[in-house]
Design a protein around this motif. Structure first.
Motif, short mmCIF file in Angstrom:
data_model
loop_
_atom_site.label_atom_id
_atom_site.label_comp_id
_atom_site.label_asym_id
_atom_site.label_seq_id
_atom_site.Cartn_x
_atom_site.Cartn_y
_atom_site.Cartn_z
N ARG A 129 -12.18 -6.51 -10.93
CA ARG A 129 -11.68 -5.69 -9.83
C ARG A 129 -10.25 -5.20 -10.11
O ARG A 129 -9.89 -4.07 -9.75
CB ARG A 129 -11.69 -6.50 -8.53
CG ARG A 129 -13.05 -6.88 -8.02
CD ARG A 129 -13.79 -5.75 -7.37
NE ARG A 129 -13.08 -5.16 -6.26
CZ ARG A 129 -13.65 -4.37 -5.35
NH1 ARG A 129 -14.95 -4.07 -5.45
NH2 ARG A 129 -12.96 -3.85 -4.37
N PHE A 130 -9.46 -6.02 -10.77
CA PHE A 130 -8.09 -5.62 -11.12
C PHE A 130 -8.12 -4.42 -12.06
O PHE A 130 -7.39 -3.44 -11.85
CB PHE A 130 -7.35 -6.78 -11.78
CG PHE A 130 -5.88 -6.54 -11.96
CD1 PHE A 130 -4.97 -7.02 -11.02
CD2 PHE A 130 -5.39 -5.81 -13.04
CE1 PHE A 130 -3.60 -6.78 -11.17
CE2 PHE A 130 -4.04 -5.57 -13.19
CZ PHE A 130 -3.14 -6.05 -12.25
N LEU A 131 -8.97 -4.47 -13.08
CA LEU A 131 -9.06 -3.36 -14.04
C LEU A 131 -9.60 -2.10 -13.37
O LEU A 131 -9.14 -1.00 -13.65
CB LEU A 131 -9.94 -3.77 -15.22
CG LEU A 131 -9.34 -4.83 -16.15
CD1 LEU A 131 -10.39 -5.30 -17.15
CD2 LEU A 131 -8.12 -4.29 -16.88
N LYS A 132 -10.57 -2.27 -12.48
CA LYS A 132 -11.13 -1.12 -11.77
C LYS A 132 -10.06 -0.49 -10.87
O LYS A 132 -9.94 0.74 -10.79
CB LYS A 132 -12.32 -1.57 -10.92
CG LYS A 132 -13.01 -0.43 -10.17
CD LYS A 132 -14.19 -0.96 -9.37
CE LYS A 132 -14.87 0.18 -8.59
NZ LYS A 132 -16.01 -0.33 -7.77
N PHE A 133 -9.27 -1.33 -10.22
CA PHE A 133 -8.19 -0.85 -9.36
C PHE A 133 -7.16 -0.09 -10.19
O PHE A 133 -6.70 0.98 -9.81
CB PHE A 133 -7.54 -2.04 -8.66
CG PHE A 133 -6.52 -1.65 -7.62
CD1 PHE A 133 -6.90 -1.32 -6.33
CD2 PHE A 133 -5.16 -1.65 -7.93
CE1 PHE A 133 -5.96 -0.97 -5.37
CE2 PHE A 133 -4.21 -1.30 -6.99
CZ PHE A 133 -4.61 -0.96 -5.70
N ASN A 169 -5.59 -7.09 -1.49
CA ASN A 169 -5.71 -6.31 -0.25
C ASN A 169 -6.92 -5.39 -0.29
O ASN A 169 -7.65 -5.26 0.70
CB ASN A 169 -4.43 -5.51 -0.01
CG ASN A 169 -3.26 -6.39 0.40
OD1 ASN A 169 -3.46 -7.48 0.93
ND2 ASN A 169 -2.05 -5.94 0.13
N GLU A 170 -7.13 -4.75 -1.44
CA GLU A 170 -8.30 -3.86 -1.55
C GLU A 170 -9.59 -4.66 -1.50
O GLU A 170 -10.56 -4.24 -0.87
CB GLU A 170 -8.23 -3.06 -2.86
CG GLU A 170 -9.32 -2.00 -2.91
CD GLU A 170 -9.64 -1.52 -4.32
OE1 GLU A 170 -9.86 -0.31 -4.49
OE2 GLU A 170 -9.71 -2.36 -5.23
N ALA A 171 -9.63 -5.81 -2.17
CA ALA A 171 -10.84 -6.64 -2.18
C ALA A 171 -11.18 -7.12 -0.77
O ALA A 171 -12.36 -7.18 -0.39
CB ALA A 171 -10.65 -7.83 -3.11
N ILE A 172 -10.16 -7.43 0.02
CA ILE A 172 -10.39 -7.83 1.42
C ILE A 172 -10.92 -6.65 2.22
O ILE A 172 -11.85 -6.78 3.02
CB ILE A 172 -9.10 -8.40 2.02
CG1 ILE A 172 -8.78 -9.76 1.38
CG2 ILE A 172 -9.22 -8.55 3.53
CD1 ILE A 172 -7.43 -10.32 1.77
N ASP A 173 -10.33 -5.48 2.01
CA ASP A 173 -10.80 -4.27 2.71
C ASP A 173 -12.25 -3.97 2.36
O ASP A 173 -13.02 -3.49 3.20
CB ASP A 173 -9.92 -3.07 2.34
CG ASP A 173 -8.54 -3.16 2.96
OD1 ASP A 173 -8.35 -3.96 3.89
OD2 ASP A 173 -7.63 -2.43 2.49
#
Length: 411
Positions: free
Chosen positions: A122-126, A195-199
């Protein structure tokens, strides 16, 4: 109750090629299709009897599709008996049945989804979703995390990135990065991904609830007005003059960043307008006569200024400019070879100082903080900010006051 039937899908079939046989699921006024392992020509399918005909493997295929039909109907009955069917869409039913028909495939897809939602993935995708300059900062954070955790980083779920993990990571970074503020950049990047993962409802875990990222006060990167005057008027070496002029121009354009300066295309109605690379926010700056004089001196062919005509990128230009600015000051020649000995006026100066100095001098002239904030692009995206004409006139007046004070001593 959902209805099912076989459907020979000829919609995208190329001429002379067989078509895919599918199970159509009609439910809640919607339709979804499950693709079967059978390809047939139209004359090999009896739609009324729902059977394969005139096919070399007719018997095997009929046994296969009958078995699939029974599994599909049995799954739908199970969903209806458990009360799940009423709340499901046709696509939901399809996914459920697909998992029943192909448990290995479903497990593979489930595992792929799990891996895609791990922290590093998810970090790399972000990071990939960001602009080049921002992406490079996130990738630097990723490399630091990889150096800290090794390949195990790729197996960590969000729940594994605990407060203790983050604290240990910061201790690891401190060995090579003593600056607390520099380390804070990496921590903020990690927080943004959380924050994005929570959203996106990937996780509810949040280690930053009791982990505050507090900045450390640093020495201001600006010059007092007398020092600034001394610097911009210093009789530097001829090869350094263009860099000093660009520094002055950046100041006169309210601290414009080097990347935005390099990408300017034109002066229109006495103004430059551009989307700031860092924030993608629209800027409009009035070009005062003193700034226009420098622009005319260094006009480019394909750009407003000569920067991208001479250098491969704004980064190459900025690197050279910063090195040169740091050396501006008295120069002595010593020895037989006449080696140059530089006595820099401000050995730590860089292009950023133009922006910081403009803000500091503006504040010293009692220009309102909200006007300075708007000039630097620190305002919000509220409805009020849309009314740019009123705000912009204040910014234009503020910049003129700053230039009059710095250049001519007028308050």
């Amino acid at each position: 109750m959902a209805q099912t039937r076989f459907y020979l899908d000829t919609r995208r079939t190329k001429p002379g090629s067989p078509s895919l046989l599918k199970v159509a699921i009609a439910h809640q006024h919607q339709a979804a299709f499950i693709t079967l392992a059978a390809k047939l020509f139209p004359n090999q399918w009896d739609n009324e009897k729902a059977k394969v005909v005139s096919h070399p493997e007719e018997k095997r295929l009929n046994i296969y599709i009958l078995g699939v039909k029974q599994q599909v109907d049995r799954a739908i009955i199970t969903l209806a008996d458990t009360g799940q069917l009423a709340t499901m869409s046709a696509s939901d039913v399809k996914r459920y049945i697909d998992a029943q028909l192909n448990p290995e495939k479903a497990e593979t897809e489930k595992e792929a989804k799990r891996k895609a939602n791990l922290f590093a993935a998810r970090f790399l995708k972000f990071a990939e979703s960001k602009k080049e300059s921002t992406r490079s900062i996130y990738m630097h954070t990723y490399k630091r995390m990889l150096a800290f955790a090794g390949d195990a980083l790729h197996d960590l779920a969000f729940e594994d990135i605990t407060k203790e993990w983050i604290n240990k990571f910061e201790v690891f970074m401190a060995v090579t990065s003593p600056s607390k503020n520099a380390r804070n950049i990496h921590l903020r990047n990690i927080r943004a991904v959380f924050n994005e993962a929570i959203d996106d409802e990937i996780t509810t875990f949040y280690p930053f609830r009791r982990l505050k990222i507090r900045p450390v006060a640093t020495r201001k990167r600006n010059l007092k007005v007398d020092d600034f005057r001394k610097f911009i008027n210093f009789p530097c070496e001829p090869h350094a003059q263009k860099y000093l002029d660009m520094f002055k121009l950046m100041f006169m354009l309210i601290g414009i960043n080097s990347i935005d300066l390099a990408r300017l295309k034109e002066v229109h109605d006495g103004r430059i307008e551009f989307y700031r690379a860092k924030t993608n926010r629209l800027y409009s700056v009035k070009v005062e006569p003193e700034a226009m004089e420098i622009i005319e001196k260094y006009r480019g062919k394909d750009w407003l200024l000569f920067i991208l005509d001479r250098w491969k990128s704004h980064k190459d230009f900025t690197l050279k400019m910063n090195r040169t600015l740091k050396r501006i000051g008295p120069v002595k020649r010593v020895g037989l070879g006449g080696k140059k000995i530089y006595e820099p006026l401000f050995p730590d100066i860089s292009t950023y100082w133009a922006r910081h100095t403009w803000a500091t001098i503006a504040a010293s002239l009692d220009i309102p903080r909200d006007t300075i904030a708007h000039a630097l692009g620190h305002g919000g995206n509220t409805v009020t900010d849309i009314y740019i004409d009123f705000d912009q006139s204040k910014v234009d007046e503020a910049n003129r006051r700053v230039l009059d004070w710095v250049l001519y001593g007028k308050k």
